[in-house]
Every structure is written in structure tokens, then in C-alpha cells.
Design an enzyme around this catalytic site. Structure first.
Site, PDB file in Angstrom:
ATOM      1  N   ARG A 171       0.752  -1.273   0.033  1.00  0.00           N
ATOM      2  CA  ARG A 171      -0.404   0.096  -0.014  1.00  0.00           C
ATOM      3  C   ARG A 171       0.938   1.279  -0.270  1.00  0.00           C
ATOM      4  O   ARG A 171       2.067   1.375   0.371  1.00  0.00           O
ATOM      5  CB  ARG A 171      -1.069  -0.423   0.848  1.00  0.00           C
ATOM      6  CG  ARG A 171      -0.475  -0.272   2.519  1.00  0.00           C
ATOM      7  CD  ARG A 171      -0.024   0.137   2.858  1.00  0.00           C
ATOM      8  NE  ARG A 171       0.070   1.526   3.692  1.00  0.00           N
ATOM      9  CZ  ARG A 171       1.249   1.955   3.681  1.00  0.00           C
ATOM     10  NH1 ARG A 171       2.340   1.662   3.725  1.00  0.00           N
ATOM     11  NH2 ARG A 171       0.536   3.404   4.032  1.00  0.00           N
TER      12      ARG A 171
ATOM     13  N   ARG B 206      -7.164  -0.185  -6.909  1.00  0.00           N
ATOM     14  CA  ARG B 206      -7.523   0.629  -6.363  1.00  0.00           C
ATOM     15  C   ARG B 206      -7.525   1.876  -6.831  1.00  0.00           C
ATOM     16  O   ARG B 206      -7.248   2.290  -7.990  1.00  0.00           O
ATOM     17  CB  ARG B 206      -6.230   0.458  -4.550  1.00  0.00           C
ATOM     18  CG  ARG B 206      -6.423  -0.461  -4.367  1.00  0.00           C
ATOM     19  CD  ARG B 206      -5.589  -0.651  -2.938  1.00  0.00           C
ATOM     20  NE  ARG B 206      -6.583   0.548  -2.027  1.00  0.00           N
ATOM     21  CZ  ARG B 206      -5.944   1.659  -0.658  1.00  0.00           C
ATOM     22  NH1 ARG B 206      -3.924   1.475  -0.585  1.00  0.00           N
ATOM     23  NH2 ARG B 206      -5.919   2.315  -0.087  1.00  0.00           N
TER      24      ARG B 206
ATOM     25  N   ASP C 181      -2.035  11.440  -2.042  1.00  0.00           N
ATOM     26  CA  ASP C 181      -2.048   9.425  -2.891  1.00  0.00           C
ATOM     27  C   ASP C 181      -2.514  10.832  -4.516  1.00  0.00           C
ATOM     28  O   ASP C 181      -2.618   9.566  -5.337  1.00  0.00           O
ATOM     29  CB  ASP C 181      -3.481   8.949  -2.257  1.00  0.00           C
ATOM     30  CG  ASP C 181      -2.606   8.104  -1.260  1.00  0.00           C
ATOM     31  OD1 ASP C 181      -2.776   8.838  -0.257  1.00  0.00           O
ATOM     32  OD2 ASP C 181      -2.624   6.668  -1.128  1.00  0.00           O
TER      33      ASP C 181
ATOM     34  N   ASN D  35      -5.578  12.819   0.349  1.00  0.00           N
ATOM     35  CA  ASN D  35      -4.397  11.667   1.106  1.00  0.00           C
ATOM     36  C   ASN D  35      -4.948  10.907   2.358  1.00  0.00           C
ATOM     37  O   ASN D  35      -6.211  11.381   2.712  1.00  0.00           O
ATOM     38  CB  ASN D  35      -3.255  12.358   1.979  1.00  0.00           C
ATOM     39  CG  ASN D  35      -2.107  12.028   2.638  1.00  0.00           C
ATOM     40  OD1 ASN D  35      -1.441  10.852   2.205  1.00  0.00           O
ATOM     41  ND2 ASN D  35      -1.682  12.357   4.133  1.00  0.00           N
ATOM     42  N   LYS D  36      -4.243   9.884   3.167  1.00  0.00           N
ATOM     43  CA  LYS D  36      -4.953   8.952   4.321  1.00  0.00           C
ATOM     44  C   LYS D  36      -6.598  10.021   4.878  1.00  0.00           C
ATOM     45  O   LYS D  36      -6.406  11.509   5.622  1.00  0.00           O
ATOM     46  CB  LYS D  36      -4.772   8.328   5.103  1.00  0.00           C
ATOM     47  CG  LYS D  36      -4.751   7.359   6.364  1.00  0.00           C
ATOM     48  CD  LYS D  36      -5.547   6.512   5.120  1.00  0.00           C
ATOM     49  CE  LYS D  36      -5.177   5.783   4.238  1.00  0.00           C
ATOM     50  NZ  LYS D  36      -6.626   4.803   3.885  1.00  0.00           N
TER      51      LYS D  36
HETATM   52  O1  MRU Z   1      -4.608   3.172   2.061  1.00  0.00           O
HETATM   53  P1  MRU Z   1      -2.797   3.859   2.121  1.00  0.00           P
HETATM   54  O2  MRU Z   1      -1.854   2.835   3.455  1.00  0.00           O
HETATM   55  O3  MRU Z   1      -2.360   2.672   0.938  1.00  0.00           O
HETATM   56  O4  MRU Z   1      -2.888   5.170   2.167  1.00  0.00           O
HETATM   57  C1  MRU Z   1      -1.277   5.399   2.061  1.00  0.00           C
HETATM   58  C2  MRU Z   1      -1.526   7.270   2.097  1.00  0.00           C
HETATM   59  O5  MRU Z   1      -3.026   7.939   2.530  1.00  0.00           O
HETATM   60  C3  MRU Z   1      -0.252   8.264   2.001  1.00  0.00           C
HETATM   61  O6  MRU Z   1       0.059   8.930   3.362  1.00  0.00           O
HETATM   62  C4  MRU Z   1       0.461   8.163   0.835  1.00  0.00           C
HETATM   63  O7  MRU Z   1      -0.672   7.190  -0.051  1.00  0.00           O
HETATM   64  C5  MRU Z   1       1.271   8.944   0.674  1.00  0.00           C
HETATM   65  S1  MRU Z   1       2.320   6.998   0.342  1.00  0.00           S
HETATM   66  C6  MRU Z   1       3.811   7.766   0.491  1.00  0.00           C
END
Ligand code: MRU
Length: 362
Positions: free
Chosen positions: A52, A89, A241, A251-252
Site C-alpha cells: 500500500r 485501488r 495519493d 491523502n489518508k
Molecule cells: O490506504 P493506504 O495505506 O495506501 O494510504 C496511504 C496514504 O494515504 C499515504 O499517506 C500516501 O499514499 C502517501 S505514500 C508515500
């Protein structure tokens, strides 16, 4: 980066033509690598989040295409593999970027050349990721160093989710400057948001910072505002992202609330953004970026190491309650102090992004 003293990348080729990944669903309590033999393995690893993080799912997608070309290199097979991988995804644009780069290259060449070319291109995408992140590390280190010079004591950095080396091939994005500054001897400390529901902060960021010896403290997601109000955070650095051409940052889930708290408290809010995370086709993050809605069980259940040494999963919500699980949110550009890119610090606005990133990458 090193795991128990041994250097690792998060994805690597095996001597016999497969690909191996670190299974991130097993961390922090078990360190296990997993073999990807074919495109379906790569697609599953992305969908089930064994890998991920935006840059890493892009690289895994590229290797997925390469694995598929080993078995069938026809136009139909190329299309089927790319279409399937891209859907694994939806939010991080790096996956689409990497798979489309593979599709464009391979569709322009004869079938018999595709298998070797695909492998070489996937390697290039992986190596580029490391180079880009090393550059982000250098530019971001300077920001941390300047803060240390102004402040005269340890720099407190808050981060959300995991944008460390586990989210990329190596180095990380948001954590790359942290590692560079730490290695350069700049005193620092990282506040790690736990990042419910999947706990990427508590499980992954804390684990990799501990492996590197970086001082850090895990906090619940809601602690950030309080820490900022009380002067305990000097800067926020998060990953991304997808970033629009106007500088909106996806982002998350929970990142937006940190940005609001940072703005209210005058805390600089930086976003580490490798150029493949920029989506020049989008202008307005909130209305245009597809937000992944994940299974409600991620909210209803938690798993962890019990006192008897056994890893167990348990339900934390009433059986009759349902849950919603949007996995990402969008932070408007106006709340972003700057984008730390491989080209340097770039303002989160359309003109700067166009001048420093879009035009330079042509
Ligand atoms: O759902 P995930 O764990 O793939 O989400 C990851 C994130 O939101 C990270 O902050 C983002 O991908 C930046 S990674 C360098």
C-alpha cells in the site's frame, strides 16, 4: 532501509523471475515476505493492501503488467491485465500512472519484445521512485534544518498515515526528509498519528521509525489539534495519493482535519509529493478525485497482539451498528504551506505547479 540490520526494498525481483514484497498486513508483529508469481498475485496484493502507499502500489502495478507479459503478450492480454490492475485501488493516481506508462510502451512494440521490455520498464519505475524520494529527502531536510536553526532545539514533526519507506520502494516521501535530517544529526521527534481504521501510523510508521532509531511517539488521531495548540508541533509533513493541478491534496482520511488544525495554530503544513502523484487532468480535488470506500469491517474490527502472545481480531462496535469507511480526504490547496517535490519546495498553486513540475517534466 534496514530491517533488523539487513537492507531491504519493499519490492524486489527474485533470482528466478518472480517478485517479492514485504507483506504489510503482517506488520508490526511479524516480518514476512511474499512471492508474487503472476499478475493476479500482484492485483490481489494491491487490493488487499499487502502493499500500500501510492508510490508502492504504482510500482507493484508495473511489475504486475511485467509478470503478465511473461505468460501472454498479446494485445488482448495486455489490455486485460492493465484494465484489471488499474481498478485494484481507485484513489492513488500512481497506480494508474505506472500501469498506463507500461501500456503505452508495450502497445507500441511487437509481441515478442514485450516480456523483456516490460520487466526493464518496471525496474526503471522502481529505481526512479528511489531517486525521486532521495531528492525529496534532500529538499525536505533543508526545511527541517532551517526550523532547527530558528528554534535551537529538537524539531517536532507530526505525520499522518504511513508515507515512509514502506509506502514507496525505499526512503518514503513524508518520512524521507525525517530520515535525512536524523542521519545528518539534526535533533528531531515525530508525532505519529495512529491512523484509524487500518492503523498505518501505529503499525507501520512507528515500526519503521523504530527500525531506524528515530525518536517518535504514537498519538490517537484526535490528539493533533491539542498538540498544536500547546506548541508541541513545529511542522506537519504528510504524503499524498493524488494532487490536482491546482494543488489540492488527497491523502489518508483525517489529513484534512490536521491541515485545519495546523492553519488555526500557524503550524506549517507540508506535503511530500513525488511528480507521479500529480494529476494534471484534475482541477478541483473535492469534486473530482475518486475516494475509495472500503469495507466497513475495517472500522468494526481491530486486530493486534494479545498479552498471551497471540494475534487476534476482535469486534469493537455493536453487532447491529453499521459503519462507513471513506479511506481518503482532500485538503484544499489554501491549507498547504508547500509541496516538497523532487524539484524542490513548490507552492501549492496552479502557476507554481505548472512552472516547476509540469513544464520541467516535459
Ligand atoms: O490506504 P493506504 O495505506 O495506501 O494510504 C496511504 C496514504 O494515504 C499515504 O499517506 C500516501 O499514499 C502517501 S505514500 C508515500
Amino acid at each position: 532501509m534496514k530491517v533488523n540490520g539487513t537492507p531491504y526494498r519493499t519490492i524486489f525481483e527474485t533470482y528466478d523471475g518472480a517478485v517479492e514484497i514485504i507483506d504489510q498486513t503482517r506488520l508490526p508483529h511479524e516480518f514476512v515476505t511474499l512471492r508474487l508469481e503472476n499478475m493476479r498475485d500482484a492485483e490481489r496484493a494491491i487490493r488487499e493492501m499487502q502493499v500500500r502507499g501510492a508510490p508502492l502500489i504504482g510500482v507493484t502495478g508495473a511489475y504486475g503488467v511485467a509478470l503478465s507479459m511473461r505468460h501472454h503478450a498479446s494485445d488482448a492480454a495486455l489490455k486485460a491485465s492493465c484494465d484489471l490492475l488499474v481498478k485494484a485501488r481507485p484513489t492513488a493516481v500512481n497506480l494508474k500512472w505506472a500501469v498506463e506508462r507500461m501500456r503505452t510502451l508495450l502497445s507500441s512494440m511487437p509481441e515478442k519484445e514485450r516480456a523483456d521490455a516490460a520487466w526493464r520498464e518496471a525496474e526503471r519505475i522502481a529505481d526512479d521512485d528511489v531517486r525521486i524520494n532521495e531528492s525529496i529527502a534532500q529538499h525536505g531536510q533543508k526545511i527541517i534544518e532551517d526550523m532547527h536553526t530558528r528554534k535551537g532545539s529538537a524539531v517536532n514533526i507530526l505525520t499522518h498515515c504511513n508515507a515512509g519507506w514502506l509506502a514507496t520502494v525505499d526512503w518514503g516521501t513524508a518520512l524521507a526528509p525525517v530520515y535525512a535530517a536524523f542521519d545528518a544529526g539534526i535533533p528531531l521527534h515525530v508525532w505519529v498519528d495512529e491512523t484509524r481504521p487500518r492503523n498505518q501510523g501505529a503499525s507501520l510508521t512507528a515500526w519503521e521509525l523504530a527500525q531506524h532509531g528515530v525518536p517518535h511517539t504514537v498519538v490517537v488521531d484526535n490528539a493533533g489539534g491539542h498538540l498544536m495548540q500547546n506548541g508541541h508541533v513545529d511542522m506537519v509533513i504528510v504524503g499524498a495519493d493524488r494532487v490536482t493541478a491546482t494543488g489540492d491534496v488527497c491523502n489518508k482520511i483525517g489529513t484534512y482535519l490536521k491541515a485545519l488544525a495546523a492553519a488555526d495554530n500557524g503550524v506549517p503544513f507540508f506535503v511530500a509529493m513525488p511528480s507521479p502523484t500529480l494529476d494534471v487532468t484534475m482541477q478541483d480535488g473535492v469534486s473530482e478525485i475518486p475516494i475509495e470506500e472500503r469495507n466497513e469491517d475495517e472500522v468494526n474490527y481491530m486486530s493486534g497482539l494479545c498479552d498471551d502472545g497471540v494475534i487476534r481480531r476482535m469486534r469493537i462496535t455493536p453487532l447491529k451498528s453499521s459503519a462507513a469507511n471513506p479511506a481518503f480526504d482532500v485538503t484544499p490547496a489554501r491549507l498547504v504551506t508547500g509541496l516538497i517535490t523532487e524539484q524542490g519546495l513548490v507552492a501549492a498553486d496552479a502557476a507554481a505547479i505548472r512552472e516547476h513540475i509540469i513544464l520541467e517534466r516535459r
